[in-house]
Structures are given as structure tokens and as C-alpha cells.
Enzyme design. Structure first.
Site, mmCIF file in Angstrom:
data_model
loop_
_atom_site.group_PDB
_atom_site.id
_atom_site.type_symbol
_atom_site.label_atom_id
_atom_site.label_comp_id
_atom_site.label_asym_id
_atom_site.label_seq_id
_atom_site.Cartn_x
_atom_site.Cartn_y
_atom_site.Cartn_z
ATOM 1 C CE LYS A 14 -7.600 1.219 0.630
ATOM 2 N NZ LYS A 14 -7.072 0.326 1.641
ATOM 3 C CB SER A 32 -0.961 0.000 1.187
ATOM 4 O OG SER A 32 -0.254 -0.090 2.407
ATOM 5 C CG HIS A 84 -3.494 -0.610 -2.385
ATOM 6 N ND1 HIS A 84 -3.946 0.696 -2.383
ATOM 7 C CD2 HIS A 84 -3.380 -0.964 -1.077
ATOM 8 C CE1 HIS A 84 -4.081 1.110 -1.135
ATOM 9 N NE2 HIS A 84 -3.750 0.120 -0.329
#
Ligand SMILES: *Cc1c(COP(=O)(O)O)cnc(C)c1O
Length: 389
Positions: free
Chosen positions: A239, A179, A207
Site C-alpha cells: 500500500k 480500510s 493503511h
């Protein structure tokens, strides 16, 4: 012993003196490449909304119609009366998307990680974590009661040396795309190590999902790894998917075990059904609109070439997370402030989020950015970082 209330002012002052004080910015616009921050419009380079879906018209409209159908609150936990048809459909779609038997929604990624690790491990077991794992994975490992071992970043040899000495059930846990560094975990080698030592492998791909792989299947898709290679996959929805929440995907037995035993699943209110419906809309876009991934790649490439020409120290990341390591806490704060004054929002990341002495600007890109935005950021960085070179 924790601090007495009377000691808090001293403690706060000491945090400030180390350049570690954290403050919030008040945003009054939707997420996007432009944000309204304290009344001023700035270009946003620090969001995890990589694909630009947080305010996408079809995601927003799915949310609104679901509010008409379900209202706002989910009323209770999933196991009481909070598990709606929207949640159920999203779980089935996430299972299919990840090529796994089943998926289970959690209210946040933090809770998913705590829940999985506490459900699967206990005293007498062992958990192995990459040194740079996300805080929620480290906390999950500590909370589980298992023997806790950290291995050097992406160092499978070091991991193997720990595994050899371990007893009980073994769980290896890693970020997929790291991250704060943006690099990829060596998943094929980790999977081999796990199989050789009869350990489980868990990947947190917060991610990577949506960003990597032809249809956004994430780092496992990128490497061509299946449920048999990585039995436990955790993904977040806040995300790349642009909404909120998280899920765990894996075998029938894994998911049933989590439903029975994961306390952060059992004892918390289900996320709103409308969030699940919005995520179903965003999942369709994630799969169909591969131009968003292509665009991210182009922007990232343009940035990394430009930054190198300016002599900025980038990390070896090919993801839309492009950190510039500065080192000193106060220095990174000053640069971040100078960028903000120039109209660019780039967050300063400091310990304990990253190791001491590696404070950094964490630049992230969105599929909604254009090349001119990247170029103007490079200009601003050139000025703001002039003192460093
Ligand atoms: C953001 C993040 C989480 C936490 O997810 P939330 O849904 O925000 O709680 C967990 N792991 C990683 C690697 C993350 O980046």
C-alpha cells in the site's frame, strides 16, 4: 455442506441478482493516477498506492538492479535457503523505522495476520476483534481456534465487557486506519484496556504506515505509542510503500516465536529479493519525502469540503480513504459505472467487505493527484450522484 458443481450456476445467478457479482478490470499500464483500463485512459481514485511509489523511478531502478544480482525467484522459504541479504537488511530497516526490537517479513499481509494469530493463540484462549476489522484479521481469529468475540466498532466499553468475562491468553486485534471507512482506531484507549486485562494488543496498520506520522511511522507514531503500548504491529508493503509483502514488528521474543511457529511464515516461499530491495528504496522515500503526506492531507481536505458542499454523505475520515456511503448494491454499481464512463475509476465496495446496506464508493487519493483532479472528480460525482439527492 458445500455446493455441488451442478449448483454453481444457480449460486452465481443469485450472487448477480443481489448486485454482489464481482468482476476484474484488465489494466495495461503501471499503477499511477492514470490507468489504462480496457484500452481507455481513466483517472484512478481507488488505489492504495497512497504515496505514489509503486512506479517511482528509484523504486523501479532498485528492483531492476536487484534482479541483476539475485534473479527473480527466491528459491524456497526463508528457513530453507530463501532468506537473502536483501530480506535481512529490509527487516533491520523496518525494525528501526517502527522503533521496535525486530521485524519479520511475510509474503503477504493476509498471511502475516493468519500466521501471528495462529502462532500466539489456541483453544482455551480468546481473541477480541473490532466488528469492522479486515477479513484477514477475522479469518486469522477464526482459524486460531481461540474463542472469538467481536466488539462494536471502536467501542472500548463494549470490548471491556467482553474482556472481563474472558479466560486464557487474550489478544485484542484491530485495524489501525480502518480500510473501508478511513477512520482511526482508538489506540490509546485500547492500549489501556489491554494492559488492564493483561491482554496483548495487535494493530494492523496497512493503511496508516507511510501516510500518518511525521516520517510515515503510521497511526502508532501519530498517537505516540511504543512497543510497550502495542506489542504487535503488522504492516503491509503493497500500500503506502508501493511494493508487495508485509511485516510484523515487535519484541525479540515475539519475532523468534513467529519464526518457530507461524505456519504461513514457515511453509511458504520467500518473496523475491528484488521486491525487498525495491522496498528498501521506497522506505527511504517514505521517510524523507514528507511532502507526500502533506499533499495527501491537502487533497483530502479539499475533497471533503467540496463533497460536503455538494451534499454527499462522507464518513468521519481524515485519511486519504474517503468513502461515500450509497447503501444499495446495484445503485453503487451504477454510479461507479457512470463515473467510469466519464473517465474516473472509483471502486464500488459491497458486502461482505462492508456491512449489508452500507455499500459505498471508496475514493482514495494519491500524493500524485493535483487539486484539479480532485475538482474534476467532484464535478463527476455531482453528476453521477444527482439521482440520490
Ligand atoms: C490489504 C490489507 C491486508 C492484506 O495485505 P496483503 O499484503 O494485501 O495481503 C491486511 N489488512 C488490512 C487492513 C489490509 O488493508
Amino acid at each position: 455442506m458445500t455446493l455441488a458443481f451442478s449448483q454453481l450456476p444457480n449460486e452465481l445467478e443469485s450472487i448477480a441478482n443481489q448486485g454482489l457479482y464481482r468482476t476484474r478490470r484488465v489494466i495495461s499500464s503501471p499503477q499511477g493516477i492514470y490507468l489504462q483500463v480496457d484500452g481507455k485512459t481513466v483517472l484512478n481514485f481507488c488505489s492504495n498506492d497512497y504515496l505514489g511509489l509503486a512506479n517511482h523511478p528509484s523504486v523501479v531502478s532498485a528492483f531492476k538492479s536487484a534482479v541483476d544480482q539475485y534473479g527473480v525467484g527466491s528459491g524456497s522459504a526463508h528457513l530453507i535457503c530463501g532468506h537473502s541479504a536483501a530480506h535481512h537488511a529490509l527487516e533491520e530497516e523496518l525494525a528501526e523505522f517502527t522503533g521496535r526490537d525486530r521485524a519479520l517479513l511475510f509474503s503477504t499481509g493476509y498471511m502475516a495476520n493468519l500466521g501471528v494469530m495462529s502462532a500466539l493463540l489456541g483453544r482455551g484462549d480468546a481473541v477480541f476483534e473490532d466488528r469492522l476489522n479486515h477479513a484477514s484479521l477475522l479469518d486469522g481469529g477464526l482459524m486460531s481456534g481461540a474463542t472469538f468475540k467481536r466488539y462494536r466498532h471502536s467501542d472500548v466499553e463494549h470490548l471491556n465487557s467482553h474482556l472481563k468475562k474472558a479466560s486464557g491468553q487474550k489478544l485484542i486485534v484491530t485495524d489501525g486506519v480502518f480500510s473501508m471507512d478511513g477512520d482511526f482506531a482508538p489506540l490509546p484507549a485500547l492500549s489501556i484496556a489491554a494492559k488492564a486485562h493483561d491482554a496483548w494488543l495487535m494493530v494492523d496498520d496497512a493503511h496508516g504506515l507511510g501516510v500518518l506520522g511525521a516520517q510515515g511511522g503510521g497511526l502508532l507514531d501519530y498517537y505516540g505509542l511504543k512497543q510497550t503500548d502495542v506489542p504487535i504491529l503488522m504492516g503491509t508493503l503493497g500500500k503506502g510503500f508501493g511494493t508487495f509483502g508485509a511485516f510484523v514488528a515487535g519484541s525479540e521474543d515475539l519475532i523468534e516465536t513467529l519464526i518457530q511457529k507461524a505456519r504461513t511464515y514457515i511453509y511458504t516461499t520467500a518473496l523475491p529479493a528484488a521486491v525487498a530491495e525495491a522496498t528498501r528504496a521506497s522506505l527511504k522515500l517514505v521517510i524523507a519525502e514528507s511532502w507526500r503526506r502533506d499533499k495527501l492531507k491537502q487533497l483530502t481536505e479539499r475533497f471533503s469540503v467540496g463533497a460536503k458542499q455538494l451534499g454527499l454523505q462522507l464518513m468521519s475520515s481524515t485519511s486519504p480513504i474517503q468513502p461515500i456511503v450509497i447503501g444499495e448494491n446495484q445503485q453503487v454499481l451504477d454510479i461507479s459505472q457512470a463515473l467510469l464512463n466519464a473517465g474516473f475509476l472509483v471502486s464500488a465496495i459491497r458486502p461482505p467487505t462492508v456491512p449489508q446496506g452500507s455499500s459505498r464508493l471508496r475514493v482514495t487519493f494519491s500524493a500524485l493527484h493535483e487539486e484539479v483532479h480532485v475538482d474534476s472528480l467532484l464535478d463527476a460525482l455531482d453528476k453521477a450522484c444527482a439521482g440520490l439527492r
